[in-house]
Design an enzyme around this catalytic site. Structure first.
Site, PDB file in Angstrom:
ATOM      1  N   LYS A 179       0.832  -1.243   0.013  1.00  0.00           N
ATOM      2  CA  LYS A 179       0.121  -0.186  -0.041  1.00  0.00           C
ATOM      3  C   LYS A 179       0.860   1.242   0.154  1.00  0.00           C
ATOM      4  O   LYS A 179       2.150   1.291   0.186  1.00  0.00           O
ATOM      5  CB  LYS A 179      -0.911  -0.058   1.028  1.00  0.00           C
ATOM      6  CG  LYS A 179      -1.885  -1.204   1.176  1.00  0.00           C
ATOM      7  CD  LYS A 179      -2.793  -1.366  -0.224  1.00  0.00           C
ATOM      8  CE  LYS A 179      -3.949  -2.309   0.008  1.00  0.00           C
ATOM      9  NZ  LYS A 179      -3.841  -3.732   0.073  1.00  0.00           N
TER      10      LYS A 179
HETATM   11  C1  PLP Z   1      -5.137  -4.392   0.495  1.00  0.00           C
HETATM   12  C2  PLP Z   1      -6.740  -4.472   0.441  1.00  0.00           C
HETATM   13  C3  PLP Z   1      -7.288  -5.087   1.661  1.00  0.00           C
HETATM   14  C4  PLP Z   1      -6.824  -5.704   2.608  1.00  0.00           C
HETATM   15  O1  PLP Z   1      -5.856  -5.116   3.418  1.00  0.00           O
HETATM   16  P1  PLP Z   1      -4.927  -6.159   4.135  1.00  0.00           P
HETATM   17  O2  PLP Z   1      -4.266  -5.226   5.090  1.00  0.00           O
HETATM   18  O3  PLP Z   1      -4.156  -6.599   3.240  1.00  0.00           O
HETATM   19  O4  PLP Z   1      -5.651  -6.974   5.122  1.00  0.00           O
HETATM   20  C5  PLP Z   1      -8.847  -4.660   1.552  1.00  0.00           C
HETATM   21  N1  PLP Z   1      -9.428  -4.207   0.441  1.00  0.00           N
HETATM   22  C6  PLP Z   1      -8.645  -3.583  -0.552  1.00  0.00           C
HETATM   23  C7  PLP Z   1      -9.447  -3.091  -1.705  1.00  0.00           C
HETATM   24  C8  PLP Z   1      -7.083  -3.997  -0.716  1.00  0.00           C
HETATM   25  O5  PLP Z   1      -6.582  -3.588  -1.725  1.00  0.00           O
END
Ligand code: PLP
Length: 377
Positions: A179
């Site tokens: 992210k």
């Molecule tokens: C990355 C992501 C998540 C989940 O986040 P994590 O921290 O990996 O559990 C949920 N929704 C979207 C759209 C994502 O891109």
């Protein structure tokens, strides 16, 4: 990671607050709430945990439906399944790639006529761009259905000057390694409702009731973020704006060099939307360009450059094949023709030139007539 993250992490380490929770968790929550314009933030172990907790806070019951975007990462749909609820996948609109407000309105209308409104609408802000909340919020409000905003991919984005994560009753973020900012793994739940924030902290720490012994009246989870990771998050929060600017810069370079090629269209950014361009995503019309999405991906891979198709829609995923979906053709086309280019904040100019050269070269060898792209940004 920068110098500040290291300092804060060492501070957490030296303070001996190694157990989950501690002063950096509290500070990270306060600072984060300020950045996304919410009253409360609850630091958790992942974005998925934040989504799951949101459904618990809304008291979503087994077998109830929860509407969500079909164009998303599987974590969104999984969180609905964790709550034993039923995901219903809504198609994307062309203009934002996010949930189509018209389809949402039609489906809510149909459901309300048979007295079966969904427990919530989990709207995803995909690839660093907010969904069209100017319409979606009004529609959901008129049916009395709460919104959970999955802003995991869109921290730092804005719509009409308002930050991503400020549009739902509850907003969810991720600090997973991929992210825009990261704590290696982690997430955040945001809301303006103090009782929800309290309840989220309670559920995320195994729902321990006040008592000298361990007393539990409801089932909870081990979902809290550790003090060490929160320290890293505080440092990362300080570079968020730089990251957004850098990602947008990377996008602009791609756009400058590739948008003149016939058949290449970038994810649109309509007026009022401010995308982070977390990922530079584009579609390829093979008839116009002379080669398709997969040929480009493979040509890049041959040069040891990783590019990926955009999210495969949930209604096409084997794990979710038995779920209801509304429309789907737009997301299917985006998946068929869509490609995410390397977009990391630390990419160098030379890295980006390599990507651009591979694509331009492929175009030169593909001998087709140039058509113009109708929806080019
Ligand atoms: C990355 C992501 C998540 C989940 O986040 P994590 O921290 O990996 O559990 C949920 N929704 C979207 C759209 C994502 O891109």
């Amino acid at each position: 990671m920068g110098a500040r993250e290291r300092e804060l992490l060492l501070d957490a380490f030296d303070s001996n607050w190694i157990a989950p929770l501690g002063p950096h968790v509290d500070a990270f929550e306060q600072e984060f709430a300020g950045v996304v314009g919410r009253k409360h933030a609850v630091a958790v172990a992942s974005g998925t945990a934040a989504l799951h907790l949101s459904l618990r806070l809304l008291d979503v019951q087994p077998e109830q439906e929860v509407f969500t975007s079909t164009m998303t990462f599987v974590a969104t749909a999984n969180s609905i399944r964790y709550a034993n609820a039923k995901p219903v996948f809504i198609d994307s609109e062309e203009s934002t790639w996010n949930m189509d407000p018209m389809l949402l309105a039609e489906e809510l209308d149909r459901c309300s006529q048979v007295g079966k409104l969904p427990a919530a609408v989990m709207v995803v802000d995909v690839n660093g761009q907010c969904a069209n909340y100017a319409m979606i919020s009004e529609i959901c409000e008129s049916f009395g259905v709460p919104i959970i905003e999955d802003a995991a991919e869109s921290l730092g984005a804005k719509l009409s000057g308002k930050p991503a994560g400020s549009f739902g009753q509850l907003g969810c973020f991720s600090f997973n390694g991929n992210k825009i900012i990261t704590t290696s793994g982690g997430g955040m739940l945001v809301t303006d409702d103090e009782s929800w924030a309290k309840q989220a902290r309670y559920l995320a720490t195994q729902a321990r009731d006040p008592a000298p012994h361990y007393e539990h009246t409801v089932m909870g989870y081990n979902y809290r973020m550790s003090n060490l990771l929160a320290a890293i998050g505080r440092g990362q929060l300080q570079v968020l704006e730089d990251r957004v600017n850098r990602r947008r810069e990377i996008f602009q370079v791609y756009q400058r060099h590739l948008s003149n090629l016939p058949g290449i269209c970038f994810m649109p950014e309509p007026d009022g939307f401010h995308s982070t361009r977390w990922l530079t995503a584009m579609t390829i019309d093979p008839n116009a360009l002379g080669c398709d999405r997969e040929q480009i991906r493979l040509a890049l891979e041959a040069e040891n450059i990783e590019a990926r198709p955009v999210w495969k829609p949930m209604h096409l995923q084997p794990a979710y094949r038995d779920c209801r979906h509304v429309g789907g053709e737009v997301a299917e086309r985006l998946f068929r023709d869509g490609l995410c280019l390397p977009s990391g904040s630390s990419m160098s100019e030379a890295d980006q030139s390599r990507v651009i050269n591979v694509i331009s070269q492929l175009r030169r060898t593909a001998s087709v007539e140039a058509l113009t792209c109708p929806t080019r940004v």
